[in-house]
Design a protein around this motif. Sequence first.
Motif, PDB file in Angstrom:
ATOM      1  N   THR A 185      -8.048  53.228  44.559  1.00  0.00           N
ATOM      2  CA  THR A 185      -6.919  52.533  45.174  1.00  0.00           C
ATOM      3  C   THR A 185      -5.664  52.973  44.438  1.00  0.00           C
ATOM      4  OG1 THR A 185      -8.333  50.634  45.634  1.00  0.00           O
ATOM      5  CG2 THR A 185      -5.957  50.294  45.802  1.00  0.00           C
ATOM      6  N   GLU A 237      -1.132  53.359  44.688  1.00  0.00           N
ATOM      7  CA  GLU A 237       0.132  53.014  45.338  1.00  0.00           C
ATOM      8  C   GLU A 237       0.739  54.301  45.870  1.00  0.00           C
ATOM      9  OE1 GLU A 237       3.082  49.867  43.949  1.00  0.00           O
ATOM     10  OE2 GLU A 237       3.985  51.740  43.229  1.00  0.00           O
ATOM     11  N   ASP A 277       2.524  48.648  48.062  1.00  0.00           N
ATOM     12  CA  ASP A 277       2.898  47.905  46.857  1.00  0.00           C
ATOM     13  C   ASP A 277       1.632  47.375  46.203  1.00  0.00           C
ATOM     14  OD1 ASP A 277       3.726  46.061  44.931  1.00  0.00           O
ATOM     15  OD2 ASP A 277       5.427  45.368  46.134  1.00  0.00           O
ATOM     16  N   ILE A 278       1.095  48.113  45.251  1.00  0.00           N
ATOM     17  CA  ILE A 278      -0.187  47.755  44.649  1.00  0.00           C
ATOM     18  C   ILE A 278      -0.115  46.429  43.908  1.00  0.00           C
ATOM     19  CG2 ILE A 278       0.027  48.997  42.452  1.00  0.00           C
ATOM     20  CD1 ILE A 278      -2.933  49.982  43.042  1.00  0.00           C
ATOM     21  N   ASP A 279       1.010  46.126  43.275  1.00  0.00           N
ATOM     22  CA  ASP A 279       1.139  44.856  42.554  1.00  0.00           C
ATOM     23  C   ASP A 279       1.085  43.673  43.515  1.00  0.00           C
ATOM     24  OD1 ASP A 279       1.357  46.119  40.051  1.00  0.00           O
ATOM     25  OD2 ASP A 279       3.532  46.317  40.266  1.00  0.00           O
ATOM     26  N   ALA A 280       1.752  43.780  44.642  1.00  0.00           N
ATOM     27  CA  ALA A 280       1.812  42.675  45.597  1.00  0.00           C
ATOM     28  C   ALA A 280       0.584  42.571  46.491  1.00  0.00           C
ATOM     29  CB  ALA A 280       3.059  42.814  46.467  1.00  0.00           C
ATOM     30  N   HIS A 281      -0.132  43.685  46.738  1.00  0.00           N
ATOM     31  CA  HIS A 281      -1.159  43.695  47.777  1.00  0.00           C
ATOM     32  C   HIS A 281      -2.590  43.927  47.290  1.00  0.00           C
ATOM     33  CE1 HIS A 281       2.417  44.987  50.440  1.00  0.00           C
ATOM     34  NE2 HIS A 281       2.320  43.676  50.406  1.00  0.00           N
ATOM     35  N   PHE A 282      -2.778  44.272  46.027  1.00  0.00           N
ATOM     36  CA  PHE A 282      -4.121  44.612  45.544  1.00  0.00           C
ATOM     37  C   PHE A 282      -5.086  43.440  45.659  1.00  0.00           C
ATOM     38  CE2 PHE A 282      -7.227  45.576  42.104  1.00  0.00           C
ATOM     39  CZ  PHE A 282      -7.704  46.780  42.594  1.00  0.00           C
TER      40      PHE A 282
END
Length: 117
Positions: free
Chosen positions: A96, A98, A70-75
């Motif tokens: 990077t 998702e 989850d790129i939005d939550a974990h970036f």
Amino acid sequence: MSVQRQLTNERMSQIVAHNGTLYLAGQVANDLNAGIEQQIRETLGNIERLLDLAGTDTTRLLSVTIYLKDIDAHFAAMNSVWDTWLPKGVAPARATVEAKMAAPNVLIEISVIAALP
């Protein structure tokens, strides 16, 4: 030029070296029930161990691909841990993305290419 493989099973090698370049298989955390920051730290620790086993280190990273569930939550968390892990002045080329992971609890996977001394 010979190809050297380490930690090989019937499906893949964790380490492949060829012509002065080291390729690591995608690395994930040991504890897949952990949260994102612990998974990131464990994944980076696994990368360090493989680099050391192959005779190189994080100062010789060439390219890194980071896969986040989850790129939005974990970036942001990933970058925070990454920035303290990577030595200053040796940033590799990096992407990077998702991705749908191979197992539901995998939150991050990292693939590395590095130079050998």
